[in-house]
Structures are given as C-alpha cells and as structure tokens.
Write a protein that holds these residues in place. Structure first.
Motif, PDB file in Angstrom:
ATOM      1  N   LEU A   1     -17.249 -12.816  -8.333  1.00  0.00           N
ATOM      2  CA  LEU A   1     -17.773 -12.955  -9.627  1.00  0.00           C
ATOM      3  C   LEU A   1     -18.932 -12.137  -9.963  1.00  0.00           C
ATOM      4  CD1 LEU A   1     -17.026 -14.244 -12.318  1.00  0.00           C
ATOM      5  CD2 LEU A   1     -18.588 -16.138 -11.899  1.00  0.00           C
ATOM      6  N   GLY A   2     -18.738 -11.258 -11.031  1.00  0.00           N
ATOM      7  CA  GLY A   2     -20.160  -9.967 -11.390  1.00  0.00           C
ATOM      8  C   GLY A   2     -20.948 -10.596 -12.138  1.00  0.00           C
ATOM      9  N   GLN A   3     -20.732 -11.776 -13.020  1.00  0.00           N
ATOM     10  CA  GLN A   3     -21.562 -12.000 -14.127  1.00  0.00           C
ATOM     11  C   GLN A   3     -21.306 -13.531 -14.184  1.00  0.00           C
ATOM     12  OE1 GLN A   3     -21.120  -9.484 -17.417  1.00  0.00           O
ATOM     13  NE2 GLN A   3     -22.512  -7.873 -16.664  1.00  0.00           N
ATOM     14  N   VAL A   4     -22.407 -14.234 -14.641  1.00  0.00           N
ATOM     15  CA  VAL A   4     -22.283 -15.668 -15.124  1.00  0.00           C
ATOM     16  C   VAL A   4     -22.879 -15.650 -16.481  1.00  0.00           C
ATOM     17  CG1 VAL A   4     -22.829 -18.089 -14.694  1.00  0.00           C
ATOM     18  CG2 VAL A   4     -22.115 -16.717 -12.733  1.00  0.00           C
ATOM     19  N   LEU A   5     -22.389 -16.428 -17.646  1.00  0.00           N
ATOM     20  CA  LEU A   5     -22.766 -16.569 -18.712  1.00  0.00           C
ATOM     21  C   LEU A   5     -23.601 -17.658 -18.913  1.00  0.00           C
ATOM     22  CD1 LEU A   5     -22.646 -14.943 -21.500  1.00  0.00           C
ATOM     23  CD2 LEU A   5     -20.882 -16.399 -22.051  1.00  0.00           C
ATOM     24  N   VAL A   6     -25.012 -17.730 -19.195  1.00  0.00           N
ATOM     25  CA  VAL A   6     -25.900 -18.985 -19.028  1.00  0.00           C
ATOM     26  C   VAL A   6     -26.052 -19.199 -20.484  1.00  0.00           C
ATOM     27  CG1 VAL A   6     -28.147 -19.697 -18.587  1.00  0.00           C
ATOM     28  CG2 VAL A   6     -26.744 -18.012 -16.951  1.00  0.00           C
ATOM     29  N   HIS A   7     -26.079 -20.528 -20.983  1.00  0.00           N
ATOM     30  CA  HIS A   7     -26.026 -20.727 -22.302  1.00  0.00           C
ATOM     31  C   HIS A   7     -27.596 -21.297 -22.516  1.00  0.00           C
ATOM     32  CE1 HIS A   7     -21.896 -20.663 -23.450  1.00  0.00           C
ATOM     33  NE2 HIS A   7     -21.674 -21.414 -22.110  1.00  0.00           N
ATOM     34  N   SER A   8     -28.225 -20.678 -23.600  1.00  0.00           N
ATOM     35  CA  SER A   8     -29.744 -20.800 -24.131  1.00  0.00           C
ATOM     36  C   SER A   8     -29.773 -21.095 -25.401  1.00  0.00           C
ATOM     37  CB  SER A   8     -30.570 -19.972 -23.569  1.00  0.00           C
ATOM     38  OG  SER A   8     -31.900 -20.106 -23.807  1.00  0.00           O
ATOM     39  N   ASP A   9     -30.214 -22.252 -25.809  1.00  0.00           N
ATOM     40  CA  ASP A   9     -30.707 -22.672 -27.254  1.00  0.00           C
ATOM     41  C   ASP A   9     -31.552 -21.795 -27.940  1.00  0.00           C
ATOM     42  OD1 ASP A   9     -28.858 -24.702 -26.866  1.00  0.00           O
ATOM     43  OD2 ASP A   9     -30.499 -26.248 -26.174  1.00  0.00           O
ATOM     44  N   ASP A  10     -32.510 -21.327 -27.263  1.00  0.00           N
ATOM     45  CA  ASP A  10     -33.628 -20.346 -27.603  1.00  0.00           C
ATOM     46  C   ASP A  10     -33.130 -18.983 -27.938  1.00  0.00           C
ATOM     47  OD1 ASP A  10     -35.255 -22.876 -27.622  1.00  0.00           O
ATOM     48  OD2 ASP A  10     -35.988 -22.265 -25.796  1.00  0.00           O
ATOM     49  N   ASP A  11     -32.618 -18.440 -26.841  1.00  0.00           N
ATOM     50  CA  ASP A  11     -32.332 -16.948 -26.791  1.00  0.00           C
ATOM     51  C   ASP A  11     -30.857 -16.764 -26.996  1.00  0.00           C
ATOM     52  OD1 ASP A  11     -35.099 -16.565 -26.636  1.00  0.00           O
ATOM     53  OD2 ASP A  11     -35.093 -16.726 -24.280  1.00  0.00           O
ATOM     54  N   GLY A  12     -29.995 -17.500 -27.197  1.00  0.00           N
ATOM     55  CA  GLY A  12     -28.426 -17.389 -27.267  1.00  0.00           C
ATOM     56  C   GLY A  12     -28.130 -17.424 -25.631  1.00  0.00           C
ATOM     57  N   ASP A  13     -27.044 -16.583 -25.853  1.00  0.00           N
ATOM     58  CA  ASP A  13     -26.424 -16.662 -24.305  1.00  0.00           C
ATOM     59  C   ASP A  13     -27.003 -15.429 -23.502  1.00  0.00           C
ATOM     60  OD1 ASP A  13     -24.768 -18.489 -25.035  1.00  0.00           O
ATOM     61  OD2 ASP A  13     -23.136 -17.294 -25.586  1.00  0.00           O
ATOM     62  N   VAL A  14     -27.295 -15.663 -22.343  1.00  0.00           N
ATOM     63  CA  VAL A  14     -27.773 -14.778 -21.318  1.00  0.00           C
ATOM     64  C   VAL A  14     -26.927 -14.335 -20.292  1.00  0.00           C
ATOM     65  CG1 VAL A  14     -29.890 -14.354 -19.701  1.00  0.00           C
ATOM     66  CG2 VAL A  14     -30.174 -15.402 -21.709  1.00  0.00           C
ATOM     67  N   VAL A  15     -26.721 -13.361 -19.673  1.00  0.00           N
ATOM     68  CA  VAL A  15     -25.733 -12.780 -18.767  1.00  0.00           C
ATOM     69  C   VAL A  15     -26.605 -12.725 -17.387  1.00  0.00           C
ATOM     70  CG1 VAL A  15     -24.485 -11.020 -17.843  1.00  0.00           C
ATOM     71  CG2 VAL A  15     -24.378 -11.763 -20.071  1.00  0.00           C
ATOM     72  N   LEU A  16     -26.320 -13.598 -16.303  1.00  0.00           N
ATOM     73  CA  LEU A  16     -26.983 -13.682 -15.111  1.00  0.00           C
ATOM     74  C   LEU A  16     -25.954 -13.041 -14.030  1.00  0.00           C
ATOM     75  CD1 LEU A  16     -29.146 -14.806 -12.994  1.00  0.00           C
ATOM     76  CD2 LEU A  16     -27.645 -16.831 -12.844  1.00  0.00           C
ATOM     77  N   ARG A  17     -26.573 -12.003 -13.291  1.00  0.00           N
ATOM     78  CA  ARG A  17     -25.926 -11.505 -12.409  1.00  0.00           C
ATOM     79  C   ARG A  17     -25.274 -12.243 -11.095  1.00  0.00           C
ATOM     80  NH1 ARG A  17     -29.162  -7.772  -9.194  1.00  0.00           N
ATOM     81  NH2 ARG A  17     -27.326  -7.066  -8.059  1.00  0.00           N
TER      82      ARG A  17
END
Length: 198
Positions: free
Chosen positions: A95-111
């Motif tokens: 898996l190249g990326q994981v989508l991390v949910h954040s209430d403050d900054d929206g969704d963040v992409v984690l390698r």
C-alpha cells in the motif's frame, strides 16, 4: 507468496532445461565414446549425428484432425500463463498511501512505508520480540497489516499477540482514525540448540 511461486517455477523450468541440455550435450559431444561409458537404452540422443526431432516425430500427427487444434490450444494456454506471470511481477501489493482522518486539518495522506516502519519499530519494542516486519496492503481507507515477528526463545506467543493487538495496532488505529485495522501476524521463534540434560 509470489516470491515462493516464482522460485518454484524457476526451479522447475531450470531443472527441465538442465536435464534436456545435458541429454543433448552428452550425445552431441559424443562423451560415451570419449569417456568410455554406455548410455541406457531409453536415452534420447546417442551420438553427434542424432537430431532433436526426427522427420517421423515431426510429421506423425499432422494429418490427424485433432493435431493442430491441440498444438494451438496448448501454445495459447502457455502464452496466456506467461503473460499473467509477467504482469504479476509488476503488480505491487504494498500500500502506497493511507488516508488519515483529522477533524482540524481535514484528511491527511500518510506514506505507507512510513507507517510500516513506525509499526515495525513499535512491534520490535514489545517484550520477547527480537525483530519485526510490517507490510500494508488493501486500500487507502481500509489498510490491512501483515506482521512478521521474530520472537525470543523465552517469549510467550499468546502474550506477544495480545500486546500487538492491544497496544501497537490499537494505537495505530486510534492515531489514524481508522474504524478497523485488520492484521495477520506470523510468529517465528529464534532457533536454538536443545540443552542437554544429564
């Protein structure tokens, strides 16, 4: 799994090619006459003037109606199998990326590799674990973890699995905001010599 299949197929293909090559070379170089040994009666190539396929062997079934459909069918199956095998070499399950949910900054992409390294480092710190490897598969929003743990010979596997799920994977699930984070753990115990009791 893919590596094991590749090794098995390459081993079998190499073994067949080696056997055929040795059979041809022994007859083609006339080694029985030079080295003074005899070949068994079933040996296919007995001398340097033998051909790989005789005229009779090449033309025996040509007039039969089933011959060409069978030849074309077998060659087509081999070609399709080889094509699938080739395409499988380029397909990366990691898996190249994981989508991390954040209430403050929206969704963040984690390698994906960064998450794999973090999980492996956390798992390696568990009591009784000598080393850890993690492979993430699945989708960006639904990753799955494959964990390989090298255990100390005195480790308790049940305790290690409990710590892995209750600490490492639970913390990863909480920090990434995933509702579920399935994992498969493979444990390998450190090899050691049996102690002799007298």
């Amino acid at each position: 799994m893919r590596t094991r299949v590749n090794r098995t197929l390459l081993f079998l293909i190499g073994l067949i090619l080696l056997a055929v090559g040795c059979a041809v070379l022994i007859g083609g170089l006339d080694l029985p006459r030079h080295w003074g040994f005899s070949l068994p009666s079933w040996w296919p190539y007995r001398g340097p003037h033998d051909v790989l396929l005789s005229a009779n062997a090449r033309t025996r079934y040509r007039k039969d109606s089933w011959w060409w459909p069978v030849v074309i069918g077998v060659l087509a199956v081999l070609a399709v199998a080889a094509l699938f095998w080739l395409l499988a070499q380029f397909r990366d399950r990691r898996l190249g990326q994981v989508l991390v949910h954040s209430d403050d900054d929206g969704d963040v992409v984690l390698r994906g590799r960064a998450m794999e390294r973090a999980l492996a480092a956390d798992a390696a710190e568990l009591p009784g674990v000598l080393g850890a490897e993690v492979l993430l598969t699945g989708g960006r929003t639904r990753p799955r973890a494959g964990v390989r743990l090298q255990l100390d010979r005195h480790a308790r596997p049940a305790g290690v699995v409990s710590d892995l799920g209750g600490r490492v994977l639970a913390e990863a699930r909480a920090s990434t905001g995933l509702t579920e984070f399935p994992a498969v753990a493979r444990l390998r115990v450190e090899r050691h010599r049996a102690r002799r009791v007298e």
